[in-house]
Design a protein around this motif. Structure first.
Motif, PDB file in Angstrom:
ATOM      1  N   GLU A 188     -11.458  -1.454  -2.637  1.00  0.00           N
ATOM      2  CA  GLU A 188     -10.827  -2.763  -2.372  1.00  0.00           C
ATOM      3  C   GLU A 188     -12.545  -3.445  -2.546  1.00  0.00           C
ATOM      4  N   TYR A 204     -13.183  -3.489  -6.879  1.00  0.00           N
ATOM      5  CA  TYR A 204     -11.943  -3.588  -7.243  1.00  0.00           C
ATOM      6  C   TYR A 204     -12.354  -5.598  -7.200  1.00  0.00           C
ATOM      7  N   ALA A 219      -7.392   3.152  -8.157  1.00  0.00           N
ATOM      8  CA  ALA A 219      -6.381   1.199  -7.803  1.00  0.00           C
ATOM      9  C   ALA A 219      -6.067   0.974  -9.300  1.00  0.00           C
TER      10      ALA A 219
END
Length: 353
Positions: free
Chosen positions: A8, A11, A38
């Protein structure tokens, strides 16, 4: 989990880079996120490739687009192989195309179900982009793309069936695919259908279609005419004139030539003149024959020039004029008309130098 938090994080960092107009670093972070699972990060990279290829919001760079598409292929983005193949097929930044790399990428895209990729592979083999034309492979890829819904491939599949070379000749299948491609909105649909109909209508008279069907031949010619082919009834008339096994072939030949004349065909006027002169499908009418020969002769049709010259020499349909007749014969002979050449030699003792 720590890996999820890092995924996360990377990203999010990629998104921040995009907001700061730093797409190069965005790719770096997105790739790290993609490595951790991802998938949406891989999609972001592919999207950046499209932007670089088009120069959409970033400075155009097909090299950077290529890199993004390669990453997209690595992470199994469905459209990435197709985009990469098209890039190689066109040539990066105006350089020479790379057909081998294009083929490999397009084959991957086709294996993934891409109709466009299969159609492009058909075109590559059809046009010999790999160095050699391979019509069998071209047809197989066109058919695959057509079955997947590619309108251009539908048209090409139809033409292959119509020609009967790599595929068995099948005018029913040809017509079906061409009409499907046209109905799907392909910009070449009308033109392809017109060309197909114009050729196929005569084949339903000669038997090259696999059967003889005068009714279908006539309706096809009418449709081709409506699509803009003003010579189609000329060709149909010629087909009928040779189909001596057909009942009333001479009458149908006359009717076809007459319709073609109505569409402005001067060659058809010459043929119609012969019909009136020889009573083919119509009562003899020398005056009408001469009128048609003159019309076609004035338009430079060699066959008509020869026949009109003969009429002038004999005084048929008007006053006799030997000088004008010989001048016309010489002009027709210079255009290669064998009848004019023979008449000049036998009746006038004259041969072209």
């Amino acid at each position: 989990m720590a890996s999820d938090r890092m995924m996360e994080y990377y990203y999010s960092m990629g998104q921040d880079c995009l907001r700061m107009d730093d797409p190069e670093n965005a790719v770096t972070y997105f790739k790290k996120a993609a490595n951790m699972g991802a998938y949406e990060a891989a999609l972001e990279i592919y999207s950046l490739g499209q932007q670089w290829e088009a120069g959409d919001g970033v400075e155009k760079s097909e090299e950077k687009a290529e890199n993004c598409y390669k990453i997209g292929v690595e992470y199994e983005i469905p459209e990435a192989s197709l985009s990469l193949g098209k890039l190689y097929l066109r040539g990066i930044n105006g350089a020479r195309p790379n057909p081998r790399k294009a083929r490999r990428a397009l084959e991957n895209a086709s294996d993934e179900g891409s109709a466009e990729a299969a159609s492009l592979l058909g075109k590559m083999y059809d046009e010999g982009i790999m160095g050699k034309v391979n019509p069998d492979r071209a047809f197989n890829y066109y058919l695959l793309a057509a079955e997947r819904g590619d309108s251009s491939a539908m048209l090409m599949t139809g033409m292959f069936y119509a020609q009967g070379e790599s595929a068995r000749k099948d005018l029913t299948a040809a017509e079906m695919w061409i009409r499907k491609g046209r109905e799907a909105g392909d910009p070449d649909g009308d033109t392809t259908l017109r060309v197909f109909l114009a050729v196929a209508c005569s084949e339903y008279i000669t038997g090259e279609a696999g059967r003889v069907d005068p009714g279908k031949a006539w309706s096809m010619a009418e449709e081709a005419e409506a699509l803009g082919d003003k010579e189609v009834f000329l060709r149909l008339g010629i087909a009928y004139s040779h189909a001596t096994n057909l009942k009333d072939h001479d009458v149908k030949s006359f009717e076809a030539f007459k319709r073609a004349v109505g569409n402005g065909s001067l060659v058809a006027a010459a043929h119609l003149g012969l019909c009136y002169e020889a009573g083919i499908g119509v009562d003899e009418n020398i005056e009408e024959a001469v009128r048609l020969y003159k019309k076609a002769s004035d338009g430079g049709i060699p066959f008509a020039m020869t026949h009109y010259a003969c009429a002038l020499a004999a005084g048929e349909g008007g006053e006799k004029d030997e000088k004008a007749a010989m001048n016309l014969l010489i002009r027709a002979a210079m255009k290669g008309d064998p009848g004019a050449i023979q008449i000049l030699k036998e009746d006038y003792d004259y041969e072209l130098a």
